[in-house]
Design a protein around this motif. Structure first.
Motif, PDB file in Angstrom:
ATOM      1  N   ILE A 135      -9.871   0.931   6.202  1.00 33.48           N
ATOM      2  CA  ILE A 135      -8.836   0.976   6.561  1.00 33.48           C
ATOM      3  C   ILE A 135      -8.278   1.519   5.821  1.00 33.48           C
ATOM      4  O   ILE A 135      -8.048   2.491   4.800  1.00 33.48           O
ATOM      5  CB  ILE A 135      -8.209  -0.743   4.955  1.00 33.48           C
ATOM      6  N   PRO A 136      -7.703   2.421   6.970  1.00 26.87           N
ATOM      7  CA  PRO A 136      -6.194   3.734   7.009  1.00 26.87           C
ATOM      8  C   PRO A 136      -4.732   2.784   6.218  1.00 26.87           C
ATOM      9  O   PRO A 136      -4.637   2.015   7.002  1.00 26.87           O
ATOM     10  CB  PRO A 136      -6.111   3.726   8.589  1.00 26.87           C
ATOM     11  N   LEU A 137      -4.648   3.714   5.205  1.00 30.81           N
ATOM     12  CA  LEU A 137      -3.556   2.220   4.199  1.00 30.81           C
ATOM     13  C   LEU A 137      -2.646   2.763   4.893  1.00 30.81           C
ATOM     14  O   LEU A 137      -0.744   2.119   5.323  1.00 30.81           O
ATOM     15  CB  LEU A 137      -3.360   3.135   2.931  1.00 30.81           C
ATOM     16  N   THR A 138      -2.378   4.720   6.224  1.00 34.09           N
ATOM     17  CA  THR A 138      -1.375   4.743   6.654  1.00 34.09           C
ATOM     18  C   THR A 138      -1.660   4.432   8.123  1.00 34.09           C
ATOM     19  O   THR A 138      -2.656   4.709   8.300  1.00 34.09           O
ATOM     20  CB  THR A 138      -0.293   5.745   6.724  1.00 34.09           C
ATOM     21  N   LEU A 139      -1.148   4.140   9.283  1.00 30.66           N
ATOM     22  CA  LEU A 139      -1.845   3.659  10.867  1.00 30.66           C
ATOM     23  C   LEU A 139      -0.327   4.161  11.754  1.00 30.66           C
ATOM     24  O   LEU A 139       0.450   2.748  11.565  1.00 30.66           O
ATOM     25  CB  LEU A 139      -2.575   2.424  10.880  1.00 30.66           C
ATOM     26  N   ARG A 140      -0.478   5.029  12.913  1.00 33.28           N
ATOM     27  CA  ARG A 140       1.113   5.259  13.560  1.00 33.28           C
ATOM     28  C   ARG A 140       1.423   4.038  13.884  1.00 33.28           C
ATOM     29  O   ARG A 140       0.365   3.679  14.622  1.00 33.28           O
ATOM     30  CB  ARG A 140      -0.107   6.522  14.166  1.00 33.28           C
ATOM     31  N   GLY A 141       2.324   3.664  14.145  1.00 31.31           N
ATOM     32  CA  GLY A 141       2.916   2.638  14.482  1.00 31.31           C
ATOM     33  C   GLY A 141       2.767   1.483  13.778  1.00 31.31           C
ATOM     34  O   GLY A 141       3.010  -0.162  14.286  1.00 31.31           O
ATOM     35  N   ILE A 142       1.933   1.240  12.592  1.00 32.50           N
ATOM     36  CA  ILE A 142       1.393  -0.036  12.544  1.00 32.50           C
ATOM     37  C   ILE A 142       1.761   0.215  10.791  1.00 32.50           C
ATOM     38  O   ILE A 142       2.687  -0.582  10.677  1.00 32.50           O
ATOM     39  CB  ILE A 142       0.300  -0.457  12.314  1.00 32.50           C
ATOM     40  N   SER A 143       1.628   0.841   9.874  1.00 38.49           N
ATOM     41  CA  SER A 143       2.707   0.738   8.799  1.00 38.49           C
ATOM     42  C   SER A 143       2.559   2.029   8.186  1.00 38.49           C
ATOM     43  O   SER A 143       1.875   3.431   8.224  1.00 38.49           O
ATOM     44  CB  SER A 143       0.436   1.300   7.729  1.00 38.49           C
ATOM     45  N   ARG A 144       3.640   3.035   8.375  1.00 36.44           N
ATOM     46  CA  ARG A 144       4.296   3.686   8.145  1.00 36.44           C
ATOM     47  C   ARG A 144       4.551   4.336   5.815  1.00 36.44           C
ATOM     48  O   ARG A 144       4.936   5.316   5.705  1.00 36.44           O
ATOM     49  CB  ARG A 144       5.690   3.830   7.922  1.00 36.44           C
ATOM     50  N   GLY A 145       3.668   3.595   5.573  1.00 35.11           N
ATOM     51  CA  GLY A 145       4.050   4.131   4.127  1.00 35.11           C
ATOM     52  C   GLY A 145       2.927   2.867   3.686  1.00 35.11           C
ATOM     53  O   GLY A 145       2.290   2.120   3.887  1.00 35.11           O
ATOM     54  N   VAL A 146       3.556   3.500   2.343  1.00 34.88           N
ATOM     55  CA  VAL A 146       1.675   2.778   1.147  1.00 34.88           C
ATOM     56  C   VAL A 146       2.901   2.809  -0.323  1.00 34.88           C
ATOM     57  O   VAL A 146       3.210   2.993  -0.411  1.00 34.88           O
ATOM     58  CB  VAL A 146       0.675   3.313   1.061  1.00 34.88           C
ATOM     59  N   THR A 147       2.743   1.219  -1.263  1.00 32.01           N
ATOM     60  CA  THR A 147       3.143   1.076  -2.106  1.00 32.01           C
ATOM     61  C   THR A 147       1.928   0.356  -3.380  1.00 32.01           C
ATOM     62  O   THR A 147       1.256  -0.313  -2.807  1.00 32.01           O
ATOM     63  CB  THR A 147       4.376  -0.099  -2.147  1.00 32.01           C
ATOM     64  N   LEU A 148       2.234   1.254  -3.781  1.00 28.60           N
ATOM     65  CA  LEU A 148       0.923   1.227  -4.796  1.00 28.60           C
ATOM     66  C   LEU A 148       1.976   0.288  -6.059  1.00 28.60           C
ATOM     67  O   LEU A 148       2.807   0.975  -6.564  1.00 28.60           O
ATOM     68  CB  LEU A 148       0.285   2.903  -6.268  1.00 28.60           C
ATOM     69  N   VAL A 149       1.235  -0.542  -6.633  1.00 31.99           N
ATOM     70  CA  VAL A 149       1.638  -1.091  -7.577  1.00 31.99           C
ATOM     71  C   VAL A 149       0.988  -2.226  -8.706  1.00 31.99           C
ATOM     72  O   VAL A 149      -0.171  -2.956  -8.258  1.00 31.99           O
ATOM     73  CB  VAL A 149       2.724  -2.728  -6.397  1.00 31.99           C
ATOM     74  N   THR A 150       1.408  -2.681  -9.578  1.00 33.52           N
ATOM     75  CA  THR A 150       0.942  -3.072 -10.464  1.00 33.52           C
ATOM     76  C   THR A 150       1.227  -4.392 -10.663  1.00 33.52           C
ATOM     77  O   THR A 150       2.512  -4.821 -10.916  1.00 33.52           O
ATOM     78  CB  THR A 150      -0.091  -2.713 -11.792  1.00 33.52           C
ATOM     79  N   ALA A 151       0.449  -5.812 -10.457  1.00 36.46           N
ATOM     80  CA  ALA A 151       0.706  -6.877 -10.708  1.00 36.46           C
ATOM     81  C   ALA A 151       0.521  -7.430 -12.421  1.00 36.46           C
ATOM     82  O   ALA A 151       0.790  -8.625 -12.720  1.00 36.46           O
ATOM     83  CB  ALA A 151      -0.279  -7.951  -9.792  1.00 36.46           C
ATOM     84  N   HIS A 152       0.506  -6.565 -13.660  1.00 38.29           N
ATOM     85  CA  HIS A 152       0.143  -7.141 -14.574  1.00 38.29           C
ATOM     86  C   HIS A 152       1.240  -5.872 -15.534  1.00 38.29           C
ATOM     87  O   HIS A 152       1.206  -4.677 -14.999  1.00 38.29           O
ATOM     88  CB  HIS A 152      -1.133  -6.744 -15.051  1.00 38.29           C
ATOM     89  N   THR A 153       2.019  -6.554 -15.694  1.00 43.99           N
ATOM     90  CA  THR A 153       2.999  -5.388 -16.533  1.00 43.99           C
ATOM     91  C   THR A 153       3.471  -6.092 -17.926  1.00 43.99           C
ATOM     92  O   THR A 153       2.390  -7.024 -18.293  1.00 43.99           O
ATOM     93  CB  THR A 153       4.621  -6.054 -16.163  1.00 43.99           C
ATOM     94  N   GLN A 154       3.242  -4.752 -18.569  1.00 46.68           N
ATOM     95  CA  GLN A 154       3.011  -5.225 -20.924  1.00 46.68           C
ATOM     96  C   GLN A 154       4.270  -6.612 -20.757  1.00 46.68           C
ATOM     97  O   GLN A 154       4.128  -6.781 -21.963  1.00 46.68           O
ATOM     98  CB  GLN A 154       3.672  -3.695 -21.016  1.00 46.68           C
ATOM     99  N   ASP A 155       5.269  -5.727 -20.555  1.00 45.75           N
ATOM    100  CA  ASP A 155       6.720  -7.354 -21.184  1.00 45.75           C
ATOM    101  C   ASP A 155       6.113  -8.825 -20.647  1.00 45.75           C
ATOM    102  O   ASP A 155       7.876  -9.214 -20.559  1.00 45.75           O
ATOM    103  CB  ASP A 155       7.702  -6.388 -21.378  1.00 45.75           C
TER     104      ASP A 155
END
Ligand code: SAH
Length: 253
Positions: free
Chosen positions: A128-148
């Motif tokens: 899976i290419p995380l960015t792909l011209r014409g399809i995805s212009r960026g990537v966001t890394l995020v955690t579903a788990h927060t301390q609070d």
């Protein structure tokens, strides 16, 4: 002797994904404090060091963060070469920033060594290419788990137009689905769920936003796993080579 700690990323699991700098730091280490997501195979690079597991799942159940700080400080002040070895990258959901700050406030020099973070490795291992011209212009890394337990801005994530790479999401699949759907992400948005990325036991489950929770349940998806959400999660080699062929035509190559 000036006190120093190396904060080193061990990568996602495959020992060959370790950096040369990580190997050098391990080779110089007297003491190595390891997290449980670190593949112990990398310890061949520090055969004489004292290894201290401080992970939350391993022998030491839930080592308090304060205790880890003090342990690093104590060994560093003894003039020992200390390596704090973390899974993936030390600064991607790895508390590397916190530990570095604490150590520096206590007069300890810190050198960070990047590791390949699980989200990047997992996607690549599944073609899976995380960015792909014409399809995805960026990537966001995020955690579903927060301390609070504070909530993420799911609407902004849903509308970001970037590929979402979600860490620590296995226990929160239904919440992730509901929030992204409510935020306006299309129900058929492709999803890839990748367990044990880069390890021999790696498994991947392809689905879409509506079905991801049921599919993950049927697949018995377990942690550690990352979720890749976005059009690129449906990419396969064939599609990629077709797209590449089209680009070459466009560029008259
Ligand atoms: N610092 C690490 C992340 C630590 S948070 C890094 O940069 O990769 C722990 C989470 O990372 C896990 O819950 C899981 O979501 C992800 N993770 C770590 N190793 C993984 C692996 N080999 N395969 C899939 N996910 C992984």
């Amino acid at each position: 002797m000036s006190a120093k700690v190396w904060l080193v990323g061990a990568g996602p699991g495959d020992p060959e994904l370790l950096t040369l700098k990580a190997v050098r730091a391990l080779g110089e280490a007297d003491v190595v404090l390891i997290d449980d997501l670190v593949n112990e195979a990398v310890l061949v690079h520090c055969p004489t060091a004292c290894i201290i597991p401080v992970g939350k799942r391993g022998g030491c159940r839930s080592t308090p963060q304060e205790f880890i700080h003090r342990l690093m400080l104590r060994y560093a002040r003894q003039g020992k070469c200390v390596v704090r070895l973390k899974g993936g990258d030390p600064c991607i959901f790895g508390r590397g920033g916190e530990e570095a700050q604490w150590l520096r406030t206590h007069g300890v020099e810190v050198e960070m060594v990047n590791g390949i973070t699980a989200g990047l490795a997992g996607a690549t291992q599944c073609n899976i290419p995380l960015t792909l011209r014409g399809i995805s212009r960026g990537v966001t890394l995020v955690t579903a788990h927060t301390q609070d337990d504070s909530s993420l801005n799911w609407q902004a994530l849903a509308q970001s137009g970037t590929t979402l790479v979600i860490y620590m999401g296995v226990a929160k699949l239904s919440e992730i689905r509901d929030q992204l759907l409510a935020g306006g992400l299309a129900a058929d948005t492709p999803v890839a769920m990748i367990e044990n990325a880069s390890l021999p036991q790696q498994r991947e489950c392809r689905s879409d936003l509506t079905a991801m929770q049921e599919d993950a349940f049927a697949f018995q998806l377990k942690s550690p796993a990352i979720l890749v959400i976005g059009a690129v999660a449906a990419c396969e080699d064939v599609k990629r080579s077709q797209a590449a062929a089209e680009w070459c035509t466009d560029l008259a190559l």
